[in-house]
Every structure is written in structure tokens, then in C-alpha cells.
Design a protein around this motif. Sequence first.
Motif, short mmCIF file in Angstrom:
data_model
loop_
_atom_site.label_atom_id
_atom_site.label_comp_id
_atom_site.label_asym_id
_atom_site.label_seq_id
_atom_site.Cartn_x
_atom_site.Cartn_y
_atom_site.Cartn_z
N PHE A 24 0.82 -1.20 0.00
CA PHE A 24 0.00 0.00 0.00
C PHE A 24 0.87 1.25 0.00
CE2 PHE A 24 -2.56 3.27 2.22
CZ PHE A 24 -3.48 3.45 1.21
N GLY A 58 -3.26 15.11 0.39
CA GLY A 58 -3.56 14.88 1.80
C GLY A 58 -2.43 14.15 2.49
N MET A 60 0.03 11.64 4.19
CA MET A 60 0.39 10.26 3.93
C MET A 60 0.11 9.37 5.12
SD MET A 60 2.37 9.12 1.26
CE MET A 60 4.06 8.78 0.90
N THR A 63 -3.47 8.65 5.85
CA THR A 63 -4.02 7.68 4.91
C THR A 63 -3.60 6.27 5.29
OG1 THR A 63 -3.73 9.36 3.24
CG2 THR A 63 -4.23 7.15 2.48
N ALA A 66 -5.71 5.23 8.03
CA ALA A 66 -7.07 4.94 7.57
C ALA A 66 -7.10 3.57 6.89
CB ALA A 66 -7.54 6.01 6.60
N TYR A 67 -6.04 3.30 6.11
CA TYR A 67 -5.94 2.03 5.42
C TYR A 67 -5.86 0.89 6.43
CZ TYR A 67 -4.06 -1.74 2.60
OH TYR A 67 -3.86 -2.94 1.99
N GLY A 70 -9.04 0.34 8.01
CA GLY A 70 -9.96 -0.30 7.09
C GLY A 70 -9.63 -1.76 6.87
N ASN A 71 -8.38 -2.11 7.14
CA ASN A 71 -7.96 -3.47 6.86
C ASN A 71 -7.80 -4.29 8.14
OD1 ASN A 71 -7.48 -5.43 5.04
ND2 ASN A 71 -5.29 -5.00 4.83
#
Lengths: 879, 113
Positions: A24, A58, A60, A63, A66-67, A70-71
Motif C-alpha cells: 500500500f 492529503g 500520507m 491515509t 485509515a488504510y 480499514g484493513n
Amino acid sequence: MRKLRVWLLRLWAQFGRDLPEKEFAEEIETHLQMQIEDNLRSGMDPKQARREALVKSGGMEVTMQAYRDGNSLSLVETLSQDLRYTIRQLRKNPGFAVTAILVLTLGIGATVSIFSFADAALIKPLPYREPSRLVVIFGTIPLGSRFHLSFPDYYDLKKLNKVFTSFEVYDSNGFMLSTPDGGQLAPGGRVSAGFFRTLGVTPILGRDFLPGEDKPSASRTVILSYAAWQSRYGKRADVLGQTVTLDGHLNTVIGVLPPEFHFAPAAPADFWAAEHDESSCRACHWLFGLARLKDGVSIQTAQAEMTTIARQLATQYPDSNRDQGEAVVGLPEVIVGDIRPIILVLLGGAALLLLIAIVNVASLLLVRTESRKREIAVRGVLGASRRRLFRQFVTEGMVLAASASAIGLAAADGAMHLLTRLIPTDTLAGMPYLQGLGLTPRVLAFTLAISLCSAVVFSLTPIVSMSREEMRAGLTEGGRAASGTVWHKFGANLVVIELAMAVVLLVGAGLLGKSFYRLLQVDPGLEPTNLATIQLSTPRANYSKDPQIIALEQQILDRVSALPGVTSAALTNKLPVGDGDFTTSFQIVGRPNHGEDNEVAYRLVSTDYFHTLKTRLLEGRYFNANEDATKPHVILINRALARQYFPGERAVGIFLNYDGAPPESAMQVVGVIDDLREGPLDTPARAAIYAPSDQHPISSFSVVARTSVDAQSLLPTLTATIHQIDPGIAAFGASTMQERIRDSPPAYLHRASAWLVGSFAALALLLSVVGLYGVIAYSVSQRTREIGVRMALGAQRGMVYRLVLQQASGLIAVGIVIGLVGSFAASALMRSLLFATAAWDVFTLAAVSAVLGISAILASYLPARRAASVNPLEALRAE
Amino acid sequence: MGENDVWQGTMALMVLKTIESMGPLHGYGIARRIEQISGDRLVVQYGTLYPALLRLEQEGYISSEWGVSDNNRRARFYKLTRAGRRQVGKESQRWEKANAILARFVSPGEEAL
């Protein structure tokens, strides 16, 4: 569906998550580079292109987070975080972790192991159909209410009653089993044909007894227990139809009982034969009744019916049935009635210990929360939500409870087996339901339940003690909350109770231990080392006449004394240190008798018996080798008899005779020996008469052999020698005299109760010491500021020690005093268990007080040292 | 309710629609395409785009594999799965319906007056 898919993928991502994250990062990096390239293409300079790209896309890191969110599953994620944090915390403070887990482990282990007994004996249903409808019918006589029935009485009761759907009988007398290696005693019972049908048990192999198979004319059949099938026949299916010789009769094996079957009133039982003896003797009692109640009939109704019939029979047969009745007792009551109160008392004790253990750990947690107040406040201020902090406490509570339960479960498994070893082998064999003992699903569920309860307590303790206000206050001032004082008072009272309880139990254990020691010190009147014993039973058919028996006895004595390692051998009808049974009543020849019953122990022994046992002769002589039936009748008496019947006179020369025997059977006393303990060691020696076995031959007797080698090593040779002489003789109970003494019922009883009370006492001691530590440490943590001020004002470290230890010794002293008072009451209750030990044995009381006092002072020394090492500057600055 | 929240709610549909019309595409391409279609009135940040992609992939509407972009960069390409294609239709219909209803409130027609 989709939701489940998402959830599973997230769960999957918990494992091996480095790769997706790296990919990612790479993906985002590409994204950024592409943006920069586009920016360059639109004419920006490289620096600007990069900045613009970063601004536009935005943050890094955000994110990435957030990833990650989300995972992953946030619950699993934070849980594992909490777990890691908890374990780090516990490792940082190993003293706390070890103590808390140890205390809890002991509490849980004790409770679970006792519960498993309750589970096996009281909760697990008996392996019969509707066990609560089954009753046992005993005969009652003026002496008591659990005696046998005679066959004619059974027959009449069965015919006349209207309360039972079926009424069967059993006995538990065992068999003499013929084997190629000689006769053996085999445990078992005889039952009427409908016995197993009444229980609702069907053989897993073969068939049950058929109706009428118990008639005297029917061919003899036998059903095996599962254990016997396994051990004696290697579980072979072709066992059906094989024959086995029991009591000299050929029996055909017709069935095998299920593995879970047991019947405690006749346990242990390998062989179940059909009862063939339809004796018409109404005065011969050897049977017990087993019946199933008709629907709607209560035990009371059945009892009333039995009593009515018994009265009828008493009028009809006054000679045999006067004062005779029947007692109807529920089968479950017969099986576990005796053990139920013991288990319940132990369970109560264990539950109390567990409760105290939980409260103690909670108190330790409280101490720790006090010292962590600042850290928790910082976390709160830094943004940890209240819920998150609470979840942290819950995790800690669960980790403590879970690890203690896991270790406790293992400990309980071990303790269970240790506890069964405290039960004498014979008694244990009579409790077949204990074979279900172990970590059954019920026991595991119980463990889970108490584990959850303790986890709840441990989670709530710090949460309650740490209100939101306090959390903020923790940063500014070390203020003492009102709840602290309440806890302190409660904790102090609890510790006093714990200490008192520990004293009571320790005193109990000490007294029982001393009794046990004293019991082993009792002089049995013989030299117990290097003495081998074995019991024999001869088949009646071959040895019915006196000369046959005398010849056999002589042969046995010759062969055994010729064995290498044997210095002398002798026979007796009953070994010393037994139940003291086998008695006779006698008259003193030439003295008036006023109808008193002079009942004394009666032993028939061979010539060398006294030499072999190394008894002590007080007066007169032992028997001579040639004193057989042709010589005048002679006896020896023991000191107890001499003292009881001939105080102050010379007993040698006096004639005694059996009660109601003709004058020519009178026997002359030729010697007096010092008391040889025929009965249990914990009762005073009883009067006894010894007569030469050659003058009174009997068919079952025991052999004793004095050895020059270790007696234990000689036991197998002894059995083999007997079977060489006649394989038909049953030889059993081979043991050394020392084993007999050590394993005698009173020794068992004292050893078992000393161990049991001792382990409870050790737990109580440990718990009270930990409890004391908790309370003192808590109070020290509350008084840090006060101590700091005192030291700043010039108090010496010694004074701080005194301050803390004074508080501790106050509690200890009160606890010990209350405990000593309590142990007076407790030991008065168990006086009947004590042997040659006073209930107020000063040594025990002093030793217990010393042990408890020293360990308690040591436990309070730790917090005292912490208090004394307070740096006054820091203590004050911390405010 | 900030402006961004509206777009987040509809981001999934925009992503699906974009991939449907453009074929397999990398994250940057999807972002640029959405901005373009919106007439540069939208700015798509990683923080909005990538969680949406991840979620769609977890739901099985799109799948991804590594490939090489036009200017020779290693990039992850996203394409619609069969379930995704169905979902585009369903979601577009739902959106149109909701839009039509909302439109009646936002700019009421004659019958309401």
C-alpha cells in the motif's frame, strides 16, 4: 453476506500484515509520483511540484492509518494492544503478578478439585434407569438398621408387598476363584435373576440372567464386570460360553456389563453370579434387597408396608423374627449418603478459601491502582477515553483470572489424584463412582464460571476505585479518598479473620499430625521390622478334618521357615493390628459367675508365634512344640486380661473355660505376655487369650515370617510357596507388618485428615499472609505523603519501620488471639480424632503462633521497607 | 455536515462508475478522472480514495493486480468484478431515484404550490 466477507478478510489481514502495508505504501508512493510528474508537465519547478502534490493528496500518515483501520478489526486490534500492554505491566511488576496469580491459582485449584469430587459423586447421575425410584431393603434388629435379610423373609416380603414393581436380592461376599496359579479371592456378588433388569442395566455383550436362572436346579451362570472382562479376558469376544470355577462350581460366562456400570454397595465386583441358595433358614441373614418403587409410591409408603409385613412375620415366626424389621433406603442415599456431608463441608471450605483469595487479589489490585494513579491520569489527559481505560482494566482482570484458571485447572487435576490417594484402597474400591473423577465438561464449565466471576471482580475493583474525578485529581494531589478509608477498615477486618482462620486450621493440622506421629509411636507389643505376613483361606472340601489341617499347617510352617531369608515362621487365626474381631467369652474355673459376659479377643497360634513376633513374656512360659490335642489344654493371656481379671494375683496356673463348655475343655494359663495390639492402635489394648492352634485347628489363618532380609522382598516368594503346597489355597493380603501398621484404618484416618487439614491450613496461611501484605501495602501507599512529611521533619527510618510494623503487629496479634480461642472450640469438636494429644497441646499452639507470627511480620516488612525508603523530598514534591 | 461527507458517501459509486467507463485503472487515474468529470470542483485525496477502494475490494466489487502504467511505473490496477458490474447498475438506479425524490424537495414543482 458481503459484511461477513469483509469481516473475514479483515480478520485474515490480522496475520502476516506487513506485506499488504508495504504494498500500500508503494501504491501511494506511485500515486504521489504520478501527481508530481503531472505537476512538472504543467510547468511547475520540481520543488513546487512536490509540495503541491503533497498538499493536494492529503497526509500520507493519516491515509496509512485509515488504510490500516480499514484493513483490520478494531476490536481485535485494541484487544491485542491491551493484552500487550497488560503483559508488559505485569512483567514490570513480577512480584505482584506472581503473588496474585499464585493466590488465585491456589483458590481455584482447591475449589475445582473438590468440586470434581462433588461432580463425580453427587451431580453425575447414577448409571441406572430412574435411580431415584430404586430402594435398598435392609433388615433391622435392635442393634441397628442396616443388616441382612434371610431368604424366606425376602420371599415373603416379595410375595406380600404391593409397593414394588420388582424386588430382588444381592450379596457382596465375593468368591474363591480357581486359577492355574492357585486359589484367589475374587470380588463379586450373587444376585437374583431380575437384579439387573430392576436397575435398568443391560449387558453390552451376551445376555442378562433369565427368569428362573437363580433356582437351585438351574445351571450356574456368571456375568462379568467390564473391568474384569478387560483385565481377566483381554476384552475377547469369545469370553461368552467360557467356564470359570467359583467356590468350586463351574459357571458359564453369559454376559459382560457396560463400562459405566457400577454398584457401590457390592463394589468392587468382578463376577456377578446368580444366587442359587434358597435356604429355608429364617435366622440365616446374608442378603440385601433391591427394589423399584411403583409409580406414585413414596419411600415412606414402602417403609410402612414393609413394617406391616414384618409384624405379620414376627407373629407367624416368633422364634426367628421377633424384633426384626426392614428399613427402606433410597439407593442414591445408600451409595453417597456417607460421603455427601464430607464433600459439602470440603466444598464449603474451598469456596471460602476461593472467596478470600479473590478478595486478597482485589486488594492487591487496589494497592497497584493506587501506585498507578498518576500513570492512568496521564493516559487520561493524553486522550485515552474513559472506556478505553476501563477496557484496559478489564483486560488486566481477565488476564489474571485466565492465567490463574489455566494453572489452577492443572493443579486441580493433580490435587484430585492426590486426594484419592488419601482414601484407603478398600474404601476407594467401595466408591466406584469416583472413577468418573476428572476434568469433565461440568468441571470445566464450573472453572469457567468462577474464572469469569473473579475477572469481573478484578475489573470492577480498579474501575470503582478510580472515579473520573480521582483520575484528574491524580495529576494534582495525592488526596486520600473516602473510599480508601472504607476499604482499609474492611481489609483490616478481613485480614484479622483470615489470620484467625489460618490459626484454627494450622492448630488442627498440627494436632492431627501429632496424633498421627503418636499413633505410629504406639508400642504394638511386637517388633514390626522384618516381619512378613500373608492371609490364607483353605478350600473346605479338602481340609474338613482336623488332622488334615494340622498336617497342612505343619507343611506350610516347614516350607516357609526353610525359605532363605526367613529365620522363623508361625501361624495365627488373625493378625495383630487388625479390627480386634474374633472373640470368645470365658469363665474362670472355680469362681462364681454372676452372668457377666467376659468377652475377650481369642487367638489360635502356632508354637513359634511369640518368638517370631518377638513379644515380651511377663510371666510363665510360651507354648511347647509338642502341645497338641493329646496334651492338657493350655493358654497364654495378655497383660490387659491379667490386670482386668486377676489384679494383684498370679495368673499363671489358673484355669479358664469357654462359656458353657464341658469341664474337660478347661485350659490352664501357662504364661502372661505384654499387650500385643490385636485391635486398632488408637484404642487401649483389650484382653486377649492365646491358645495353641494344634489344640484348636481352623481352616483359615495367616502366616507370619520373621526375616533376616527386607520383608517386602519376601512377599512374592511367600505367595508362591503357599501355592506350591496347594494351588487350591487362596493366599491374599501379603504385606509387611510395618505396612499393616501404616495402612491400618486409624493410621489412614489420621494421616488423611492431617494432610487434608494441613493443605487447607497451608492455603489459609498463604492467603492470610498475602492479605496482610495487601492491607499494609495499601495503607503505606495512602500514607506516603504523611511519611514523607514525618521524615522531612526529622523522623528516622527506624521510626517509619516501627510505624508500619506496629500497625501490622496489631492486626497479627488480634488475629492470632481470636484464632487461638477459635482453635480451642475447634479442637474440642475434633477431640475424638485426636490420639494421645491434648486439644490444648501447648507445643502445637506455640509453634503455630510462631509460624504465623513470623510469616506475617515478614509479609508486612516488605511494605515497611518501602515506606522507610521513601525519599522525603520526592514524597513532598509529588504533591 | 461538511461538504466532504457528501462526496465520501458517493465516492464508492463514482469509483465504480469511473472504472466501468475507463476499464482497469490505477488509483491516481481514478482520482484524476473523478476530478476531471466534476469539472475540477472535486479534489480527491488519498484519505478518501484508498479506503473506498479497499472497502470495495473487500466487498468483492472490484479486484486489483499489479501492472505497469503508461509511463512505465509499477502501479496497482483496479477492475470491476461481475458482482461489481451488477452493483454499478443497482447503485446508479438507487442514486437516480433518491436524487429525483430529493429534487422535488429542493426545487418544488407546480403541484406542491
